[in-house]
Motif scaffolding. Structure first.
Motif, mmCIF file in Angstrom:
data_model
loop_
_atom_site.group_PDB
_atom_site.id
_atom_site.type_symbol
_atom_site.label_atom_id
_atom_site.label_comp_id
_atom_site.label_asym_id
_atom_site.label_seq_id
_atom_site.Cartn_x
_atom_site.Cartn_y
_atom_site.Cartn_z
ATOM 1 N N LEU A 124 23.449 -28.201 -1.251
ATOM 2 C CA LEU A 124 24.052 -27.856 -2.537
ATOM 3 C C LEU A 124 23.507 -26.511 -3.008
ATOM 4 N N VAL A 125 24.409 -25.577 -3.315
ATOM 5 C CA VAL A 125 24.012 -24.241 -3.774
ATOM 6 C C VAL A 125 24.726 -23.929 -5.087
ATOM 7 N N ALA A 126 24.250 -22.901 -5.772
ATOM 8 C CA ALA A 126 24.845 -22.464 -7.031
ATOM 9 C C ALA A 126 26.050 -21.572 -6.746
ATOM 10 N N LYS A 127 27.208 -21.899 -7.323
ATOM 11 C CA LYS A 127 28.406 -21.080 -7.133
ATOM 12 C C LYS A 127 28.320 -19.783 -7.920
ATOM 13 N N ARG A 128 27.546 -19.778 -8.985
ATOM 14 C CA ARG A 128 27.345 -18.584 -9.806
ATOM 15 C C ARG A 128 25.889 -18.557 -10.258
ATOM 16 N N GLN B 276 31.978 -27.295 -11.922
ATOM 17 C CA GLN B 276 32.251 -26.022 -11.267
ATOM 18 C C GLN B 276 30.994 -25.193 -11.013
ATOM 19 N N SER B 277 29.834 -25.749 -11.244
ATOM 20 C CA SER B 277 28.594 -24.974 -11.102
ATOM 21 C C SER B 277 28.051 -24.989 -9.680
ATOM 22 N N LEU B 278 28.321 -26.057 -8.908
ATOM 23 C CA LEU B 278 27.680 -26.252 -7.612
ATOM 24 C C LEU B 278 28.719 -26.515 -6.527
ATOM 25 N N GLU B 279 28.330 -26.263 -5.283
ATOM 26 C CA GLU B 279 29.154 -26.598 -4.127
ATOM 27 C C GLU B 279 28.261 -26.688 -2.892
ATOM 28 N N PHE B 280 28.759 -27.376 -1.838
ATOM 29 C CA PHE B 280 28.024 -27.504 -0.586
ATOM 30 C C PHE B 280 28.375 -26.341 0.341
ATOM 31 N N ARG B 281 27.340 -25.789 1.004
ATOM 32 C CA ARG B 281 27.527 -24.716 1.978
ATOM 33 C C ARG B 281 26.599 -24.942 3.162
ATOM 34 N N GLU C 30 23.096 -37.094 1.481
ATOM 35 C CA GLU C 30 22.169 -37.841 0.640
ATOM 36 C C GLU C 30 22.362 -37.582 -0.846
ATOM 37 N N SER C 31 23.353 -36.765 -1.224
ATOM 38 C CA SER C 31 23.475 -36.344 -2.621
ATOM 39 C C SER C 31 24.907 -36.499 -3.108
ATOM 40 N N ASP C 32 25.037 -36.696 -4.424
ATOM 41 C CA ASP C 32 26.332 -36.780 -5.083
ATOM 42 C C ASP C 32 26.339 -35.766 -6.233
ATOM 43 N N PRO C 33 27.068 -34.642 -6.091
ATOM 44 C CA PRO C 33 27.063 -33.617 -7.150
ATOM 45 C C PRO C 33 27.519 -34.140 -8.503
ATOM 46 N N ALA C 34 28.380 -35.169 -8.520
ATOM 47 C CA ALA C 34 28.872 -35.695 -9.793
ATOM 48 C C ALA C 34 27.744 -36.244 -10.651
ATOM 49 N N LYS C 35 26.683 -36.729 -10.016
ATOM 50 C CA LYS C 35 25.556 -37.275 -10.768
ATOM 51 C C LYS C 35 24.691 -36.188 -11.401
ATOM 52 N N LEU C 36 24.906 -34.937 -10.996
ATOM 53 C CA LEU C 36 24.112 -33.827 -11.534
ATOM 54 C C LEU C 36 24.797 -33.149 -12.718
ATOM 55 N N VAL C 37 26.042 -33.530 -12.993
ATOM 56 C CA VAL C 37 26.753 -32.959 -14.142
ATOM 57 C C VAL C 37 26.036 -33.366 -15.431
ATOM 58 N N GLY C 38 25.736 -32.390 -16.279
ATOM 59 C CA GLY C 38 25.017 -32.660 -17.523
ATOM 60 C C GLY C 38 23.535 -32.371 -17.433
ATOM 61 N N PRO D 132 15.563 -20.285 -13.239
ATOM 62 C CA PRO D 132 16.797 -19.564 -12.884
ATOM 63 C C PRO D 132 17.134 -19.710 -11.413
ATOM 64 N N ILE D 133 18.437 -19.884 -11.120
ATOM 65 C CA ILE D 133 18.918 -20.056 -9.752
ATOM 66 C C ILE D 133 19.946 -18.964 -9.465
ATOM 67 N N PRO D 134 19.675 -18.036 -8.533
ATOM 68 C CA PRO D 134 20.661 -16.995 -8.206
ATOM 69 C C PRO D 134 21.902 -17.602 -7.558
ATOM 70 N N ALA D 135 23.012 -16.892 -7.631
ATOM 71 C CA ALA D 135 24.255 -17.355 -7.015
ATOM 72 C C ALA D 135 24.092 -17.429 -5.505
ATOM 73 N N GLY D 136 24.557 -18.531 -4.910
ATOM 74 C CA GLY D 136 24.490 -18.712 -3.473
ATOM 75 C C GLY D 136 23.188 -19.286 -2.955
ATOM 76 N N GLN D 137 22.237 -19.543 -3.839
ATOM 77 C CA GLN D 137 20.948 -20.081 -3.425
ATOM 78 C C GLN D 137 20.928 -21.601 -3.585
ATOM 79 N N PRO D 138 20.182 -22.312 -2.706
ATOM 80 C CA PRO D 138 20.112 -23.767 -2.809
ATOM 81 C C PRO D 138 19.484 -24.229 -4.121
ATOM 82 N N VAL D 139 19.960 -25.356 -4.603
ATOM 83 C CA VAL D 139 19.431 -25.971 -5.823
ATOM 84 C C VAL D 139 18.336 -26.955 -5.414
ATOM 85 N N THR D 140 17.179 -26.830 -6.020
ATOM 86 C CA THR D 140 16.073 -27.740 -5.727
ATOM 87 C C THR D 140 15.966 -28.792 -6.816
ATOM 88 N N GLN D 141 15.409 -29.921 -6.461
ATOM 89 C CA GLN D 141 15.277 -31.025 -7.412
ATOM 90 C C GLN D 141 14.356 -30.655 -8.574
#
Length: 344
Positions: free
Chosen positions: A51-55, A66-71, A87-95, A101-110
């Protein structure tokens, strides 16, 4: 016909015959084109989808769908703190809220996210130098529950201004603050959805917004003056207001494209407390006032007040009307209405 022309004619016929023969062989030997399926995108070898940051996601960003996507990401660079597709469900991360700060295109860490209900969630949702302020609202003043965390609103103050006068009070409403980000409704910091993923609209009695310290003080005072209402902003409003500010020269655009992008993002997130607009009762109904009623007292024999600054509220209940010609005497900012024949 001479021999030269005859040789040229025969040569041309031979060339034409050879060309026609070769073209016939090519047409008969070429296989008919066949429709083939479009090859599916093949995932690069030795990669895993994370999962990475789209922006770009600054600190305090409330994540949406619309914030995250798999790459694809190299397997040797995948860390245990990454969100892997299997192992992850992006819908559970909404909210959830971005803590770092997370740059665009970089992986999201827990560790970069704070979930609703976790300790320090609201503090993480606040930008640098910002404060959280809670505003009491009703169903009618809160857009019938259609304001959710992450939305941006304007704050409208409605009040009755009596002014101490003898006429009816002035009914007034004004937009006192703009572009406030909603952090929570009641104690909920995310949108509630049903089993089908549809947003559940609930009523609430309080809304917590993000504000600067000065705007937080203004909100506290506004609650004692009158009734506060929320006005939901369009996503496109910030861009339009920014373009107007640039055209008017109120905002200077940096020449560096990177700094320009940062400036635009900063302006879009900033709450605004200037350039307020207002409406009075007279703007809505011809039977309402447009000014604060003046106070009338110590009426003389002609029915005119001698108090400096007083003006008869003609046309409204309780207002006295002079019985004869009146002269208005102005001394500085004070005005005195005197009936002809009276003393000043």
């Amino acid at each position: 016909m001479d021999a030269r022309k005859l040789i040229l004619l025969v040569g041309a016929l031979v060339v034409a015959a050879i060309t026609a023969f070769m073209a016939r062989n090519l047409m008969s030997g070429a296989p008919a084109p066949q429709a083939g399926a479009v090859p599916a995108a093949v995932q690069p070898q030795n990669t895993t989808e994370v999962l990475v940051a789209k922006r770009e996601l600054p600190v305090g960003t409330i994540l949406d769908a619309q914030s995250l996507e798999f790459r694809p990401w190299p397997k040797e660079l995948v860390e245990g703190a990454y969100y892997v597709r299997s192992e992850s469900d992006p819908a559970k991360l909404v909210g959830t809220v971005v803590r770092f700060p997370i740059p665009a295109g970089q992986p999201v860490t827990q560790g970069a996210l704070v979930k609703p209900g976790d300790r320090g969630f609201l503090a993480a949702a606040l930008g640098a130098g910002m404060r959280a302020v809670t505003v009491p609202v009703s169903t009618q003043s809160a857009v019938a529950g259609f304001v959710f965390p992450g939305d941006r609103i304007d704050l409208i103050l409605t009040q009755s201004v009596s002014g101490g006068g003898d006429g009816p009070a002035l009914k007034a409403s004004e937009t006192v603050l703009r572009n406030l980000r909603v952090l929570a409704t009641d104690q909920k910091t995310d949108k509630q959805t049903d089993d089908k993923g549809n947003t559940i609209v609930n009523t609430y009695s309080t809304v917590t917004v993000e504000a600067t310290p000065k705007i937080a003080e203004k909100i506290a005072v506004a609650q004692t003056i009158g009734t506060l209402s929320l006005s939901l902003r369009s996503i496109a409003d910030n861009q339009g207001e920014l373009e107007d500010a640039i055209a008017n020269g109120d905002v200077e655009v940096p020449s560096d494209p990177k700094k320009e992008k940062e400036m635009i993002a900063k302006v879009a997130r900033a709450p605004q407390d200037g350039a307020t607009t207002f409406a009075t009762g007279a703007d809505v109904s011809r039977f309402q006032r447009s000014t604060v009623p003046a106070k009338l007292h110590d009426m003389g024999p002609a029915g005119v007040s001698g108090a400096p600054g007083a003006a008869p509220a003609q046309g409204y209940p309780g207002a006295a009307t002079p019985r004869g010609p009146v002269v208005t005497i102005v001394r500085g900012n004070a005005e005195t209405a005197v009936a002809l024949g009276g003393r000043n």
